[in-house]
Structures are given as C-alpha cells and as structure tokens.
Design a protein around this motif. Sequence first.
Motif, PDB file in Angstrom:
ATOM      1  N   GLU A 700       0.825  -1.211   0.000  1.00 26.75           N
ATOM      2  CA  GLU A 700       0.000   0.000   0.000  1.00 26.75           C
ATOM      3  C   GLU A 700       0.857   1.258   0.000  1.00 26.75           C
ATOM      4  OE1 GLU A 700      -3.316   0.662   2.946  1.00 26.75           O
ATOM      5  OE2 GLU A 700      -3.758  -1.383   2.235  1.00 26.75           O
ATOM      6  N   GLU A 701       1.904   1.207   0.822  1.00 29.08           N
ATOM      7  CA  GLU A 701       2.782   2.359   0.966  1.00 29.08           C
ATOM      8  C   GLU A 701       3.511   2.642  -0.354  1.00 29.08           C
ATOM      9  OE1 GLU A 701       2.729   4.308   3.462  1.00 29.08           O
ATOM     10  OE2 GLU A 701       4.347   5.591   2.682  1.00 29.08           O
ATOM     11  N   GLY A 702       3.995   1.581  -0.988  1.00 30.46           N
ATOM     12  CA  GLY A 702       4.705   1.719  -2.254  1.00 30.46           C
ATOM     13  C   GLY A 702       3.815   2.303  -3.332  1.00 30.46           C
ATOM     14  N   VAL A 703       2.575   1.812  -3.391  1.00 29.12           N
ATOM     15  CA  VAL A 703       1.621   2.323  -4.381  1.00 29.12           C
ATOM     16  C   VAL A 703       1.375   3.813  -4.142  1.00 29.12           C
ATOM     17  CG1 VAL A 703      -0.786   2.185  -5.158  1.00 29.12           C
ATOM     18  CG2 VAL A 703       0.525   0.086  -4.818  1.00 29.12           C
ATOM     19  N   LYS A 704       1.228   4.175  -2.858  1.00 30.19           N
ATOM     20  CA  LYS A 704       0.972   5.577  -2.519  1.00 30.19           C
ATOM     21  C   LYS A 704       2.136   6.467  -2.968  1.00 30.19           C
ATOM     22  CE  LYS A 704      -1.513   5.532   1.578  1.00 30.19           C
ATOM     23  NZ  LYS A 704      -1.371   5.504   3.045  1.00 30.19           N
ATOM     24  N   ARG A 705       3.338   5.997  -2.707  1.00 29.84           N
ATOM     25  CA  ARG A 705       4.530   6.786  -3.069  1.00 29.84           C
ATOM     26  C   ARG A 705       4.658   6.931  -4.582  1.00 29.84           C
ATOM     27  NH1 ARG A 705       9.724   5.588   0.305  1.00 29.84           N
ATOM     28  NH2 ARG A 705      10.372   6.703  -1.545  1.00 29.84           N
ATOM     29  N   LEU A 706       4.331   5.855  -5.296  1.00 28.96           N
ATOM     30  CA  LEU A 706       4.368   5.906  -6.756  1.00 28.96           C
ATOM     31  C   LEU A 706       3.341   6.922  -7.263  1.00 28.96           C
ATOM     32  CD1 LEU A 706       6.092   4.398  -8.829  1.00 28.96           C
ATOM     33  CD2 LEU A 706       4.294   2.670  -8.994  1.00 28.96           C
ATOM     34  N   ALA A 707       2.176   6.922  -6.618  1.00 29.86           N
ATOM     35  CA  ALA A 707       1.119   7.865  -7.013  1.00 29.86           C
ATOM     36  C   ALA A 707       1.575   9.302  -6.800  1.00 29.86           C
ATOM     37  CB  ALA A 707      -0.156   7.594  -6.222  1.00 29.86           C
ATOM     38  N   SER A 708       2.216   9.549  -5.673  1.00 26.37           N
ATOM     39  CA  SER A 708       2.595  10.940  -5.438  1.00 26.37           C
ATOM     40  C   SER A 708       3.732  11.340  -6.377  1.00 26.37           C
ATOM     41  CB  SER A 708       2.923  11.189  -3.966  1.00 26.37           C
ATOM     42  OG  SER A 708       4.112  10.553  -3.628  1.00 26.37           O
ATOM     43  N   TRP A 709       4.586  10.371  -6.736  1.00 27.77           N
ATOM     44  CA  TRP A 709       5.646  10.664  -7.718  1.00 27.77           C
ATOM     45  C   TRP A 709       5.041  11.031  -9.083  1.00 27.77           C
ATOM     46  CZ3 TRP A 709       6.583   7.711 -12.161  1.00 27.77           C
ATOM     47  CH2 TRP A 709       7.737   8.059 -12.889  1.00 27.77           C
ATOM     48  N   VAL A 710       4.043  10.258  -9.523  1.00 28.70           N
ATOM     49  CA  VAL A 710       3.390  10.594 -10.799  1.00 28.70           C
ATOM     50  C   VAL A 710       2.734  11.970 -10.677  1.00 28.70           C
ATOM     51  CG1 VAL A 710       1.650   9.960 -12.527  1.00 28.70           C
ATOM     52  CG2 VAL A 710       2.929   8.168 -11.362  1.00 28.70           C
ATOM     53  N   GLY A 711       2.042  12.177  -9.568  1.00 27.69           N
ATOM     54  CA  GLY A 711       1.334  13.441  -9.368  1.00 27.69           C
ATOM     55  C   GLY A 711       2.266  14.647  -9.449  1.00 27.69           C
ATOM     56  N   GLU A 712       3.491  14.458  -9.057  1.00 29.16           N
ATOM     57  CA  GLU A 712       4.449  15.565  -9.097  1.00 29.16           C
ATOM     58  C   GLU A 712       5.159  15.680 -10.431  1.00 29.16           C
ATOM     59  OE1 GLU A 712       6.795  14.702  -5.636  1.00 29.16           O
ATOM     60  OE2 GLU A 712       4.971  14.907  -4.415  1.00 29.16           O
ATOM     61  N   GLY A 713       4.730  14.923 -11.439  1.00 28.00           N
ATOM     62  CA  GLY A 713       5.277  15.123 -12.785  1.00 28.00           C
ATOM     63  C   GLY A 713       5.953  13.914 -13.391  1.00 28.00           C
ATOM     64  N   GLY A 714       5.949  12.775 -12.698  1.00 26.23           N
ATOM     65  CA  GLY A 714       6.585  11.581 -13.260  1.00 26.23           C
ATOM     66  C   GLY A 714       5.783  10.986 -14.419  1.00 26.23           C
ATOM     67  N   VAL A 715       6.497  10.238 -15.271  1.00 21.63           N
ATOM     68  CA  VAL A 715       5.835   9.522 -16.363  1.00 21.63           C
ATOM     69  C   VAL A 715       5.943   8.029 -16.070  1.00 21.63           C
ATOM     70  CG1 VAL A 715       5.848   8.994 -18.825  1.00 21.63           C
ATOM     71  CG2 VAL A 715       6.352  11.322 -18.039  1.00 21.63           C
ATOM     72  N   LEU A 716       4.803   7.417 -15.831  1.00 23.66           N
ATOM     73  CA  LEU A 716       4.766   5.988 -15.526  1.00 23.66           C
ATOM     74  C   LEU A 716       4.370   5.244 -16.800  1.00 23.66           C
ATOM     75  CD1 LEU A 716       5.016   3.890 -13.239  1.00 23.66           C
ATOM     76  CD2 LEU A 716       2.552   4.129 -12.895  1.00 23.66           C
ATOM     77  N   VAL A 717       5.291   4.428 -17.315  1.00 23.85           N
ATOM     78  CA  VAL A 717       5.018   3.640 -18.517  1.00 23.85           C
ATOM     79  C   VAL A 717       4.742   2.212 -18.067  1.00 23.85           C
ATOM     80  CG1 VAL A 717       5.926   2.815 -20.718  1.00 23.85           C
ATOM     81  CG2 VAL A 717       6.540   5.111 -19.894  1.00 23.85           C
ATOM     82  N   ALA A 718       3.551   1.722 -18.339  1.00 25.51           N
ATOM     83  CA  ALA A 718       3.169   0.401 -17.843  1.00 25.51           C
ATOM     84  C   ALA A 718       2.778  -0.498 -19.008  1.00 25.51           C
ATOM     85  CB  ALA A 718       2.019   0.530 -16.857  1.00 25.51           C
TER      86      ALA A 718
END
Length: 897
Positions: A700-718
């Motif tokens: 849960e914590e990892g998912v949350k951190r990934l979300a905030s990273w994307v929210g701050e401008g990251g590009v998540l390629v899945a």
Amino acid sequence: MACMSHRGCMMGHGKLAIGLAVALVASVAAAGEFFGVLPAATFDAAAPTIDKTLGFGWGEEITDPDQVLKFSQALAAGVPARVRLLEYGHSMEGRPLVLLVLGSPANLPRWDDLQNRLARLGDPRLVNASQAEAAIRELPAVVWIQCSVHGDEASGGDAGLALAYYLAAGSGPEIAQVLDNAFVVIDPMENPDGRARFVGSTRRARGLRPDPDPSSAEHVQPWPGGRVSHELFDLNRDWFALTHPETVGRVNAMLRYHPMVVADLHEMGAEMGYFFAPPAEPRHPLLTGEETTLLDVLGRANAAAFDAHGFRYWTRELFDEFYPGYGESWPAFTGAIGMTFEQASSRGLVVALRDGSQLTYGETVQHHLLAAFTTCLTTASNRARFLHAWYSFRQSAVAEGQKGPVHAYVIGEGKETMQAAELAELLARQGIEAFRVAEGREGIATGAFVVPLDQPLGRLARALLERGASMGPAFEKEQERRDAKRLPDEIYDITAWSLPLLFGAPARPLQALPRGLVMEPVKPGSLPAGSVAGDGKVAFLLPWEGGASARALARLLREGVKVSVASKPFTLAGRQYERGTIVIRRAGNGDNLQERLAEAARETGASFVGTDTGYVDRGIDLGSTNVFPLKAPRIALAWDTPTAAFSAGDLWYALELYFGYPVSVVRTSTLARAELSRFDVIILPDSWERGGSYAAVLGEEGVKRLASWVGEGGVLVAVGGGAGMLTGEKVGWLASKLENRLGSEVPPEKGKPAGPAEAKPPAERAFDYDSAVRPSEEDPAAVPGAILRVELDAESCLAAGFPGGSVDVLVGSRRIFTPLKLDKGTNVGIYAASDKLVQSGFLLKASREQLPNKAYLMLQPLRRGKVVAFADDPATRGFTRASMLLLANAVFFGPAY
Ligand SMILES: [Zn+2]
C-alpha cells in the motif's frame, strides 16, 4: 568413491560431507557404467578424464561454465588428432563460446579444405549434377549437437562433453564409423550466462545432501531463472532476430561449417520422460519432402536405442517446427535436419518422481548422450543420403526462386529506407544474399533493397519476408473447436513474425527483376551512414522516422546537447516535417555542434537537415511554444518479482542496446521505498498475472509513493500486467478496464424474452446447455502471437514517427483493455476494425470479434504527471522494431509536454 575429496575441494572444505552424499546418489555415473548405454569401447588412458580435470565423475555434478570450458580445452589439448576447439564468440557477460569439432585423424587436418568443398556443394549454382554426385560420394557429413540453450536445462551440456570424450578417447567399430564418415560439432553450452545463474542457485541452496524434494530451494530458481540470457531473452527464439552475440556467433559458425543434421538438447518437466523427433504439427510449410523421411529415419533409430535400454520416450505430441527462430528450425531452413531433444529435468542432482522413484542428474545426462550418439551414428551410417538431402534442399530452393510465383522481394520503396536497410542487413548477417539498388529501373527505386529468392537460403528469406505462413486449415479449425470447449490451444509459439511488418518496412513480391537493374550486395555489419545537410545557421532538424532517429536522439541527450521536439507538423524549404521532428538549435549548443551531429549521423544512420531560418513556410515556426525542450530522462525499469523476465528483458534491450540509452534497473520491492524523485520515467514491464501481484509487491505504501511521484510530474510507462495493476480498484490511475471474454458477463438467461412460462411450448423451455456451461468472469481468448494493426491518433506526440497513421504490432496475451473515455485521457492507439485487424498470423474468432477498437496504447494525465499504458509488450524479442519506436516516444517525449 574417489570423487568425495575432489568435490570437497570444489565446494570448499567445510562441506566435505556433501561429496559423499552426492556420490551415493549419483552412483549410476561410475565411469564404466556411465558409458554403458553406448556401444562398448576401450578408452585411451592418456586422454584427459573428467575426474582428473574437474574432480568428479560424469553426471555427479552439474558443470558450471568455467568447468565446461576447462574440460573442453583439456580434451582438445590432450587428443589433438581427433579434437579441435574453435571459439566462436563471447556471451553478453563475456564468457567464451566454443565448438568442439571431432573427426578421424585422417579427416581432421583437412577440416578447412573439406569445409570449402562443402561450401561449394552447398551452392548448387556453382556445381552441376555430376560434380555434386562426386562430392557427395567423397565428403563427410556434419552432425551438430548443441546443448543447453536454456541455461537451467543443464544435462545437455554434460552430455555434449561426455559425447566429445567418448568420441575422442574411445576406440570401437561404432566410433570409427562415426569419425570416418562425419565431423561431429558439439556446442557444449549455448547460454553460459544462464547456466552460471542456474548452477550458482542450485549449488548455493544445496544442504548436507542433494535434496530430491522438488520444492526444495535447489530445484526452484529465484527470478529470473537460468533459462534466459543475460538480457533475459530466450535464445531459442533469437535465431533470425540476432539480438544477442551468442546467436550471432552461432549463426556465423553454422554458415561456415555446414551441418546436415542439428540436434538441440533441452530439458522439460521432471515427469515427462524423453522427447525426440519427429516434431509436432504444424511444421512450417516450406519444410517438406525428404526432410520428413529423414526425421523418421532418425526417430526410429533413437527409438531402437531407447527401447534397447528400456528408456521411456515419446514423439510428435509437442514441440513443433513452425517458428523459424528456434535452434532446430533455423538450421532446417538451411537444409539441415533440425531436431529438438527434450529430457525430463532433475533441475538439481536428484529429484523425486510421483511414482516414488528418483531421477538423477547422471541419468538425464546419459539419456541425452544416448540420443546424441545415436544421431551421430545414424547420420554417419547414411552419410551420402544426408548429404544428398542437404544439397537437394538448397538446389530446390534455388529452383523454386527461379520458377516459383515469387522471384524476389523489394523492400524500402517509400520513406522507410533506414528500416529497410536494417532489415536487409539483418538478412545478410544470416547468409541471405540481399542487394541495395544502386540504379533503379522500371518502378524499383534507387536506394531500395532487393532479395532474390533463387539462392540456397531462398526459403529462409521467403519465410522471413512473406506476409505469413499457414498452420493449415485443419489445424486452425481444431483450435477453434478447442476454444469452444475452453481447452488450451495447441500452438507452441507465436504464429506471425513477418519482418517487413514488424520493421515497418513494407516488402513487395516481384515475379521478375527488371533487366539492367544495378545492385550492390549488402554486407553484414554495415548500415548506411546518415548525413548532415546544410550549414544550419539557425538549427538542424532530425525527422523522426524510426530506430535511427531514436538512436541519434538518445546519443544527443546522453551528450547533453540541447534538443527540442516539434509537437505539430511544419513545412520548411519546401519539405514537410511531421510532428516528432527533433529541433537542435545552434544557440546554446557550442561551436562544434556540426561535428557532433556528423559523428552521430555516422554512428546511428540518422540524417540531419540544416536550416538558416526559424521561419517556416507553413505550420509552426521553430521558435513556437509547440516546440518543447527535451530533457535527458532518468529512467527506472522495474525488475525482479513480479515482472515477467522476458518483458523486462525486451524493454531493457530496446532502451539500452537498440536505442543506446541507459536505464536503472530497480527491483520492484526496492521501488516501494526508493527515492523516486531521482527518476523522470518509471517503467513497469508485463507480469504474468493481471497485475494484482504488482500491487502486492509494492504494498500500500509503495503504491501511494508511486502515485505521489506521478502526481508531481513523473511519467509511468506500464506494459501488459503492469498496466493491469493501474486499472484495479485499489490503484485506479488508469480509467480503463480489463475486459472479460465477450458474453461472459451476461447472465445466461438475460436477453431472452420474458413471459409466463406456461405460455411457452415445452421445447423452448428446454434446458440451454451451452449457456449453462459458459464460464462467467472469464479472461478473453488467448491471442497466440499474431501481428495486428493498431490505428494511431495522429495528433498525439506518442504516435510520432508513423505518418501513415497506423503500426503493426505483435500481440500475445489474454488482456483486452477498454478504451479511455474522452474526459479521462487519450487512446493513442486502438486495434483496427475487423477487416484490417489481422495483418499476419492466427487469431481465434472470439478475439477477432472482441479486439477491434479496444485500447493498445493509452495516455492518461494524473495531476502534473502522466500514465502511458501499453496493452502488450512493444519490444517483444527485440525484433518488433516499429512498435519499439512507440516506446521511444513514451520515454523521450512523455516527460516533455
Ligand atoms: Zn529448452
């Protein structure tokens, strides 16, 4: 048993006791007994033995790559009259790749001379019928035994060494028969990097005794397992793609040394016994005739040998010969009889079987040894027949090219010159004669590439260039029948690989070549250099056209050159530039920009065009706010559990080795706590499950951190299962849904006319069996590796580089994503309508109905960042060059706008 102290030495003195236990389990491998499966022989006492060289007996230990090499070298040095060691390359991790060549003391010194004569026989354009017959009377056959391309299928390698020892040190009539009539070429480890990974993990997990329990750690490998290469590729799919130095070296060796018979030694599940040729259906339709008869000859000989010892075996039920990139099928397209041998794996020194018995590693080595030797003896005993079959396959290939419906293919007539050049060069590297048109004629453009089929490898050329091959209507019909019963299909690998489609370099069949066409041969290893045109007083432009442009951009970003991308098209000096054009301004880029670009052009094949003004004829000016600066993205690629190793490897290969751009590989579990702000792009490869396992590993914590990273401008390629994770309720960053199979969400009764039951006649109220047994909440039908058309949204930067508005992609999964709603994001690519969907390969009816208009590539903003989702791996096996450009778009352009 003498091996105790030796094993102690090898494993370290603290584990002396292990040696004793190993010796007890592996007693089958006592020297005399071990070769008891082969015809009786006496052995030269002066020849190096495995005991003396490595400190254990045959099959008592799984040799690691250093030991395979050490014994090979010792044998070649000890018995030079019969053995020669040839190095043919190095693995990705730098381990030597070798061949052991065995021949009689009379033949071995003539190896080069005899190979030259085989080369001549192998080109039927150079010899007439009587010359060919004379050569066939005299020349030895060449039998090729290649071992353990899957690194954790280790017994092949030890069997290869044992065969070499038996032939080199042994004396007896059967050995003489083999060596007098054939050269035996043994490739004892096709994948040393994978072997090292496997041997390391199984030895490390060994306790006081080898544990036969199949669930013990010595039998269960950590991610990614030893099967794959360093780059996590299956090298047994790489023979025409040539993405790896291992395959490149092997293909070169095979083109020089002309095998008539090739056996590829593998392992399968512990309970499965032994498999040898004939192979399963379907065979590639271009592999026909005499080959089938000789497969039967070899199959019967192996059956007789196994029957004599009471060893269990089976044939024909699995392991087909349809895809041309296997270690058995690629050689078959050169005229060899190619075969896969599969031994049940002990995946360790001993494994318990369900019937209460045990299978030792020594036994698995013995079975492979028996099949390999029987293959050598059968070929040697039928030398002229096998030579003739090889010659006539190549002769009939030439004749087919002369008289058949297709005489040649022409590639690269449009704008796809660079992709066509890469394709032609790939063909040249595997011995196919390809030509660049130096002076065009009759509609064939100068600069295009021509591949005539009237050549010894004409069938291989055709198999790679034609649109597709049929598995046969009966086989396809059977797969539909099985799907209706929800039985798994019988398709072993992918059903489409047409390189012109996958490279985005269309090929056109020709019935004849025009007279007066001036052509020059394409040389392996030489791609056309790019160019820099004009002075570029204001800027240089790099049209975004394929792998070469992406390699050039990667290089410039790496070097810190300031570059931008035009997100809209423009016309300048009469030339049209599509969106995705890279703009490199003079200003801010130092005095030596032109030299750097010239160097990049030479290295990558890309072409730059200089401009003396930023003022365009039409469209956006070079100084427009629609020209976005690009930064060199810091890319992290998720690694380890739960990623699918192949997908992680494909993406790794595409970015680092094909485009030349570095990535950080980060274990998924580490991603959950790493400092993500160091990355601009994070890539989640495919995973085996729908995606739930990603969420589990990240927590849960990892998912949350990934979300905030994307929210701050990251590009998540899945990709695939990675994208699947994002659709789940827990995460929900991708407003798409993984579909169930069509119809499986509709309750069986729904949609039927309602009404009082008594109003219906009894027949209509009859129980509807088909509806009642239809599963609910079922995954869509499997797409078995077909090439499908994807329509692209021309306005998206993620679709740059495809001016035609579509791309052909390789699809192989059960995942179908619903397209995004307009207010949620952009469907950059959707599967084409049913009449254009299937470009090559086989697709079940259920998939043809469900796939059209479903999402292949999606872009969804998430606060300041974005999610880019691929339904399937865009870089499969490193040969899907066209869709690999979509990956480049995602990682290079994704962060820019
Ligand atoms: Zn295998």
